[in-house]
Design a protein around this motif. Structure first.
Motif, PDB file in Angstrom:
ATOM      1  N   SER A 190       2.365   7.494  17.014  1.00 51.81           N
ATOM      2  CA  SER A 190       2.203   8.688  17.645  1.00 51.81           C
ATOM      3  C   SER A 190       3.548   9.532  18.348  1.00 51.81           C
ATOM      4  CB  SER A 190       0.969   8.874  18.901  1.00 51.81           C
ATOM      5  OG  SER A 190      -0.420   8.722  18.454  1.00 51.81           O
ATOM      6  N   THR A 194       5.787  12.025  13.350  1.00 52.81           N
ATOM      7  CA  THR A 194       4.521  11.989  12.626  1.00 52.81           C
ATOM      8  C   THR A 194       3.635  13.183  13.093  1.00 52.81           C
ATOM      9  OG1 THR A 194       3.360  10.784  14.130  1.00 52.81           O
ATOM     10  CG2 THR A 194       4.562   9.478  12.487  1.00 52.81           C
ATOM     11  N   GLU A 195       4.141  14.129  13.882  1.00 53.78           N
ATOM     12  CA  GLU A 195       3.289  15.217  14.503  1.00 53.78           C
ATOM     13  C   GLU A 195       2.627  15.965  13.244  1.00 53.78           C
ATOM     14  OE1 GLU A 195       3.620  18.900  17.478  1.00 53.78           O
ATOM     15  OE2 GLU A 195       5.280  17.871  16.998  1.00 53.78           O
ATOM     16  N   ARG A 198      -0.293  14.003  12.016  1.00 55.98           N
ATOM     17  CA  ARG A 198      -1.278  13.838  12.712  1.00 55.98           C
ATOM     18  C   ARG A 198      -2.314  15.561  12.836  1.00 55.98           C
ATOM     19  NH1 ARG A 198       0.543  13.142  17.575  1.00 55.98           N
ATOM     20  NH2 ARG A 198       2.553  13.238  17.145  1.00 55.98           N
ATOM     21  N   SER A 204      -4.414  12.956   8.082  1.00 57.47           N
ATOM     22  CA  SER A 204      -4.648  12.222   9.195  1.00 57.47           C
ATOM     23  C   SER A 204      -5.729  11.217   8.787  1.00 57.47           C
ATOM     24  CB  SER A 204      -4.718  12.942  10.264  1.00 57.47           C
ATOM     25  OG  SER A 204      -5.170  12.040  11.573  1.00 57.47           O
ATOM     26  N   TRP A 216      -4.118   5.331  15.415  1.00 60.02           N
ATOM     27  CA  TRP A 216      -2.438   5.483  15.596  1.00 60.02           C
ATOM     28  C   TRP A 216      -2.024   4.677  16.487  1.00 60.02           C
ATOM     29  CZ3 TRP A 216       0.221   8.932  12.242  1.00 60.02           C
ATOM     30  CH2 TRP A 216      -0.619   9.882  11.520  1.00 60.02           C
ATOM     31  N   GLU A 218       0.308   3.536  19.356  1.00 59.32           N
ATOM     32  CA  GLU A 218       0.929   4.019  20.892  1.00 59.32           C
ATOM     33  C   GLU A 218       2.268   3.504  21.028  1.00 59.32           C
ATOM     34  OE1 GLU A 218      -0.572   6.387  22.228  1.00 59.32           O
ATOM     35  OE2 GLU A 218      -2.408   6.480  21.098  1.00 59.32           O
TER      36      GLU A 218
END
Length: 251
Positions: A190, A194-195, A198, A204, A216, A218
Motif C-alpha cells: 500500500s 500502487t495507488e 488499488r 485490485s 496488500w 503494509e
C-alpha cells in the motif's frame, strides 16, 4: 537478539521521506541505528524528530538521486555528520505507466536514472567506504517485477530486473571483503506507486486473489526484513533477493 542489534551503526536510506523508505528508516532506528534520511522534495522533519526521540542521531539530506552530480554529497554529508557508513538502503524509485508502444524515451531514461544508475553509483561510493573498514551492508529495493514482466511499465521492469542482477554481481565481488549486498523485493504494498492499482476494482481483485496472505502489504511489513539484512543475523547472505510478498511468488 544481539544478532539484530544495530546500536552504533549508521544507515543511509534514499527515498526516506515516505512509504517504504520511511518505514525502513524507522525500523533501523528502532533497532539502534543512526540514520541519514535522503529525500528529494518530501520533508522528513517529522521522521527525524521521531527517530531522535528514540535516542538515535538523524540527519536529513536533500538530493535528487536521478542527478549523478548530487550523489557524492550524500556520502560526504553522512561521513561528516555521522562519522561512518555501515548500511546503505537504495530505496528511492519512480514508475511511469505507459504502454510500451507509447513509452517515451524521456520516461525510460528518467526511470533508469533513478532506479538503476543512482543505485550503482551509491553502491560504488558507499562500497568503497565499507571495503576500507572491512564491513558493511547494502540493501537494494527490488520488486516483483525483478522476476516478472508487468504491464505498461517497461522502464520500471527493466530497472528492477537490473537491480537483481547488480545485487548478485556486487555480492560476488564484495562478499570476501566483509560487505554483504542483498535486496528486498516487496510484493504489492500500500504505497503511492500502487495507488492506481488499488483504485482499480478489477485489477485490485485480481492481485488480491493471487496473494495467499489475502491482503496488500503494509509499510510495517518491511521493517523486520530490513533489520535482518542490515544486521549480523545475515552475515552469510550475499546476492540474495528476499521476497516480502505475502506469498505472491509461490502462486
Amino acid at each position: 537478539m544481539s544478532l539484530f542489534d544495530l546500536t552504533g551503526k549508521t544507515a543511509v536510506i534514499t527515498g526516506a521521506g515516505r512509504g517504504l523508505g520511511k518505514a525502513v528508516a524507522l525500523g533501523l532506528a528502532e533497532a539502534g541505528a543512526n540514520v541519514a534520511l535522503v529525500t528529494n522534495s518530501t520533508p522528513a522533519d517529522d521522521l527525524k524528530q521521531e527517530i531522535t526521540a528514540l535516542g538515535r542521531k538523524a540527519i536529513t539530506i536533500q538530493a535528487n538521486v536521478g542527478d549523478q552530480s548530487q550523489l557524492p554529497g550524500i556520502i560526504t554529508q553522512t561521513l561528516e555528520q555521522l562519522g561512518r557508513i555501515d548500511i546503505l538502503v537504495n530505496n528511492a524509485g519512480i514508475i511511469r505507466r505507459t504502454p510500451a508502444a507509447d513509452h517515451t524515451f524521456e520516461d525510460w531514461q528518467e526511470v533508469l536514472d533513478v532506479n538503476l544508475n543512482a543505485v550503482f553509483t551509491l553502491c560504488q561510493l558507499a562500497g568503497r567506504e565499507m571495503i576500507a573498514q572491512g564491513s558493511g551492508k547494502i540493501i537494494n529495493i527490488a520488486s516483483m517485477l525483478s522476476f516478472q514482466g508487468g504491464i505498461n511499465v517497461p522502464g520500471y521492469t527493466a530497472s528492477k530486473h537490473a537491480i537483481a542482477g547488480l545485487t548478485k554481481a556486487l555480492g560476488n565481488e564484495w562478499a570476501a571483503k566483509g560487505v554483504q549486498v542483498n535486496a528486498i523485493a516487496p510484493g504489492y504494498m500500500s504505497t503511492d506507486n500502487t495507488e492506481a492499482l488499488r483504485e482499480d476494482p478489477v485489477r485490485s481483485r485480481q492481485i488480491l486473489d493471487r496473494i495467499p496472505a489475502g491482503r496488500w502489504g503494509e509499510l510495517c511489513d518491511m521493517k523486520g526484513p530490513a533489520v535482518f539484512l542490515a544486521s549480523s543475523a545475515s552475515d552469510y547472505m550475499n546476492g540474495h533477493v528476499l521476497c516480502v510478498d505475502g506469498g505472491w511468488m509461490n502462486r
